[in-house]
Design a protein around this motif. Structure first.
Motif, mmCIF file in Angstrom:
data_model
loop_
_atom_site.group_PDB
_atom_site.id
_atom_site.type_symbol
_atom_site.label_atom_id
_atom_site.label_comp_id
_atom_site.label_asym_id
_atom_site.label_seq_id
_atom_site.Cartn_x
_atom_site.Cartn_y
_atom_site.Cartn_z
ATOM 1 N N SER A 1 -0.698 -5.438 -6.735
ATOM 2 C CA SER A 1 0.624 -5.436 -6.116
ATOM 3 C C SER A 1 0.917 -4.103 -5.443
ATOM 4 O O SER A 1 1.456 -4.052 -4.330
ATOM 5 N N LEU A 2 0.572 -3.017 -6.118
ATOM 6 C CA LEU A 2 0.843 -1.681 -5.592
ATOM 7 C C LEU A 2 0.041 -1.406 -4.320
ATOM 8 O O LEU A 2 0.578 -0.902 -3.326
ATOM 9 N N TYR A 3 -1.249 -1.737 -4.331
ATOM 10 C CA TYR A 3 -2.095 -1.470 -3.164
ATOM 11 C C TYR A 3 -1.620 -2.258 -1.946
ATOM 12 O O TYR A 3 -1.586 -1.732 -0.827
ATOM 13 N N ASP A 4 -1.254 -3.526 -2.156
ATOM 14 C CA ASP A 4 -0.746 -4.326 -1.034
ATOM 15 C C ASP A 4 0.502 -3.679 -0.430
ATOM 16 O O ASP A 4 0.672 -3.632 0.791
ATOM 17 N N HIS A 5 1.374 -3.195 -1.298
ATOM 18 C CA HIS A 5 2.602 -2.541 -0.834
ATOM 19 C C HIS A 5 2.265 -1.268 -0.059
ATOM 20 O O HIS A 5 2.871 -0.980 0.992
ATOM 21 N N ILE A 6 1.297 -0.511 -0.551
ATOM 22 C CA ILE A 6 0.893 0.722 0.128
ATOM 23 C C ILE A 6 0.330 0.423 1.509
ATOM 24 O O ILE A 6 0.619 1.142 2.480
ATOM 25 N N TYR A 7 -0.475 -0.638 1.626
ATOM 26 C CA TYR A 7 -1.033 -1.004 2.935
ATOM 27 C C TYR A 7 0.102 -1.290 3.928
ATOM 28 O O TYR A 7 0.044 -0.890 5.091
ATOM 29 N N TRP A 8 1.116 -2.005 3.450
ATOM 30 C CA TRP A 8 2.251 -2.339 4.316
ATOM 31 C C TRP A 8 3.004 -1.075 4.741
ATOM 32 O O TRP A 8 3.400 -0.934 5.897
ATOM 33 N N LEU A 9 3.192 -0.157 3.807
ATOM 34 C CA LEU A 9 3.889 1.096 4.115
ATOM 35 C C LEU A 9 3.091 1.948 5.107
ATOM 36 O O LEU A 9 3.660 2.547 6.024
ATOM 37 N N ILE A 10 1.782 2.011 4.912
ATOM 38 C CA ILE A 10 0.941 2.778 5.839
ATOM 39 C C ILE A 10 1.019 2.183 7.234
ATOM 40 O O ILE A 10 1.160 2.898 8.231
ATOM 41 N N GLY A 11 0.919 0.850 7.330
ATOM 42 C CA GLY A 11 1.024 0.196 8.626
ATOM 43 C C GLY A 11 2.363 0.465 9.292
ATOM 44 O O GLY A 11 2.434 0.748 10.500
ATOM 45 N N THR A 12 3.440 0.391 8.506
ATOM 46 C CA THR A 12 4.779 0.662 9.034
ATOM 47 C C THR A 12 4.877 2.074 9.595
ATOM 48 O O THR A 12 5.406 2.294 10.693
ATOM 49 N N ALA A 13 4.365 3.045 8.832
ATOM 50 C CA ALA A 13 4.422 4.439 9.271
ATOM 51 C C ALA A 13 3.596 4.651 10.538
ATOM 52 O O ALA A 13 4.048 5.315 11.487
ATOM 53 N N LEU A 14 2.394 4.084 10.570
ATOM 54 C CA LEU A 14 1.531 4.238 11.751
ATOM 55 C C LEU A 14 2.189 3.638 12.997
ATOM 56 O O LEU A 14 2.168 4.236 14.074
ATOM 57 N N GLY A 15 2.771 2.443 12.836
ATOM 58 C CA GLY A 15 3.416 1.796 13.973
ATOM 59 C C GLY A 15 4.611 2.572 14.483
ATOM 60 O O GLY A 15 4.788 2.739 15.693
ATOM 61 N N SER A 16 5.423 3.051 13.548
ATOM 62 C CA SER A 16 6.613 3.803 13.945
ATOM 63 C C SER A 16 6.248 5.106 14.639
ATOM 64 O O SER A 16 6.840 5.462 15.663
ATOM 65 N N LEU A 17 5.263 5.816 14.105
ATOM 66 C CA LEU A 17 4.853 7.083 14.707
ATOM 67 C C LEU A 17 4.167 6.857 16.056
ATOM 68 O O LEU A 17 4.408 7.597 17.017
ATOM 69 N N ALA A 18 3.322 5.819 16.121
ATOM 70 C CA ALA A 18 2.635 5.531 17.388
ATOM 71 C C ALA A 18 3.627 5.131 18.468
ATOM 72 O O ALA A 18 3.430 5.434 19.646
ATOM 73 N N VAL B 1 10.978 6.627 11.932
ATOM 74 C CA VAL B 1 10.041 6.319 10.861
ATOM 75 C C VAL B 1 10.708 6.295 9.482
ATOM 76 O O VAL B 1 10.322 5.495 8.619
ATOM 77 N N PHE B 2 11.693 7.147 9.249
ATOM 78 C CA PHE B 2 12.361 7.164 7.944
ATOM 79 C C PHE B 2 12.963 5.802 7.622
ATOM 80 O O PHE B 2 12.796 5.276 6.512
ATOM 81 N N TRP B 3 13.680 5.211 8.588
ATOM 82 C CA TRP B 3 14.336 3.921 8.354
ATOM 83 C C TRP B 3 13.313 2.795 8.238
ATOM 84 O O TRP B 3 13.490 1.872 7.431
ATOM 85 N N ALA B 4 12.263 2.867 9.027
ATOM 86 C CA ALA B 4 11.218 1.844 8.940
ATOM 87 C C ALA B 4 10.567 1.849 7.560
ATOM 88 O O ALA B 4 10.368 0.795 6.938
ATOM 89 N N LEU B 5 10.254 3.048 7.067
ATOM 90 C CA LEU B 5 9.636 3.157 5.739
ATOM 91 C C LEU B 5 10.603 2.745 4.640
ATOM 92 O O LEU B 5 10.206 2.114 3.650
ATOM 93 N N LEU B 6 11.874 3.100 4.784
ATOM 94 C CA LEU B 6 12.866 2.751 3.766
ATOM 95 C C LEU B 6 12.989 1.235 3.636
ATOM 96 O O LEU B 6 13.036 0.690 2.517
ATOM 97 N N ILE B 7 13.021 0.530 4.770
ATOM 98 C CA ILE B 7 13.120 -0.933 4.732
ATOM 99 C C ILE B 7 11.867 -1.537 4.103
ATOM 100 O O ILE B 7 11.951 -2.450 3.268
ATOM 101 N N SER B 8 10.677 -1.033 4.486
ATOM 102 C CA SER B 8 9.435 -1.567 3.927
ATOM 103 C C SER B 8 9.287 -1.237 2.447
ATOM 104 O O SER B 8 8.612 -1.960 1.712
ATOM 105 N N LEU B 9 9.912 -0.153 2.014
ATOM 106 C CA LEU B 9 9.852 0.222 0.602
ATOM 107 C C LEU B 9 10.823 -0.590 -0.238
ATOM 108 O O LEU B 9 10.467 -1.112 -1.303
ATOM 109 N N VAL B 10 12.058 -0.733 0.250
ATOM 110 C CA VAL B 10 13.125 -1.374 -0.542
ATOM 111 C C VAL B 10 13.182 -2.882 -0.312
ATOM 112 O O VAL B 10 13.326 -3.661 -1.250
ATOM 113 N N LEU B 11 13.074 -3.301 0.946
ATOM 114 C CA LEU B 11 13.150 -4.738 1.242
ATOM 115 C C LEU B 11 11.803 -5.407 1.016
ATOM 116 O O LEU B 11 11.690 -6.345 0.228
ATOM 117 N N TYR B 12 10.771 -4.945 1.712
ATOM 118 C CA TYR B 12 9.392 -5.426 1.529
ATOM 119 C C TYR B 12 9.333 -6.949 1.444
ATOM 120 O O TYR B 12 9.010 -7.529 0.425
#
Length: 230
Positions: free
Chosen positions: A132-149, A37-48
């Motif tokens: 812009s911020l909310y859209d980014h947050i939605y993507w990060l939440i989805g990334t975290a949920l997918g990685s953890l699931a 999950v750390f790497w998934a979130l890092l990519i979605s945060l920095v690359l997005y």
């Protein structure tokens, strides 16, 4: 919740389902490849970068050179150069926030920013920032949920990519209803379909963007006149 935040949240409602679904798919695929999950979130945060993040998965597993990665990234996301041109002045006025606005300018966020009509009595720059911020947050939440699931639940991602198509459809309909002139929407449809038939699914995007810009520049006065009349 402040007025600007409330308006931005309401504006981004069509994006939630799509970004959560696609973000979950990305997180699952990252987990399946052994990236937690750390790497998934890092990519979605920095690359997005939406679709480019899925292309990156192939690079991570295939030992592709950095030059190839750079060229492919430029080709896949070349459309963002066109997006940015229409917001140069707007982002410049946002000063310190401008760098984040450039970083977070995805397809869906661009569509929402284009369809947003400034309102009196509120800080419209804050509304754009929160969109812009909310859209980014939605993507990060989805990334975290997918990685953890992915660590606990077997999951078949077949067909989940259709969520992005559905998301574009919802945004298009919303813009069609709110726009005073339908020339830009019709131009996008006609040029997109025409270039898709002429160049194929792998090469149609750059000519579509160029042709759309040319047509819209030619029709600029007509669109502005129609907006003023209504």
């Amino acid at each position: 919740m402040k007025t600007e935040q409330k308006i931005a949240f309401q504006k981004t409602l069509p994006v939630i389902a799509g970004y959560l679904s696609i973000g979950i798919a990305f997180g699952l695929l990252m987990q399946n490849m052994g990236y937690h999950v750390f790497w998934a979130l890092l990519i979605s945060l920095v690359l997005y970068a939406g679709s480019m993040q899925f292309v990156l998965l192939q690079f991570l597993s295939g030992g592709v050179s950095l030059l190839t990665v750079a060229v492919m990234t430029l080709l896949v996301n070349s459309r963002h150069m066109f997006y940015g041109l229409s917001f140069i002045d707007t982002f410049r006025q946002m000063k310190k926030k401008s760098l984040y606005m450039i970083h977070s300018l995805t397809d869906e966020t661009y569509s929402l920013l284009c369809s947003y009509e400034p309102k009196e009595g509120i800080d419209n720059q804050k509304v754009r920032f929160y969109i812009s911020l909310y859209d980014h947050i939605y993507w990060l939440i989805g990334t975290a949920l997918g990685s953890l699931a992915g660590t606990w639940i077997p999951f078949d991602t077949t067909g989940i990519d259709f969520a992005m198509t559905a998301l574009f459809t919802v945004i298009f309909i919303d813009q069609w209803k709110s726009a005073k002139s339908h020339i830009p929407a019709i131009t996008g449809l006609v040029t997109g379909i025409g270039c898709l038939l002429a160049f194929g699914p792998d090469r149609f995007l750059p000519p579509t963007l160029l042709l759309s810009v040319a047509v819209l520049l030619a029709c600029k006065n007509i669109v502005q006149k129609k907006d003023q009349e209504e």
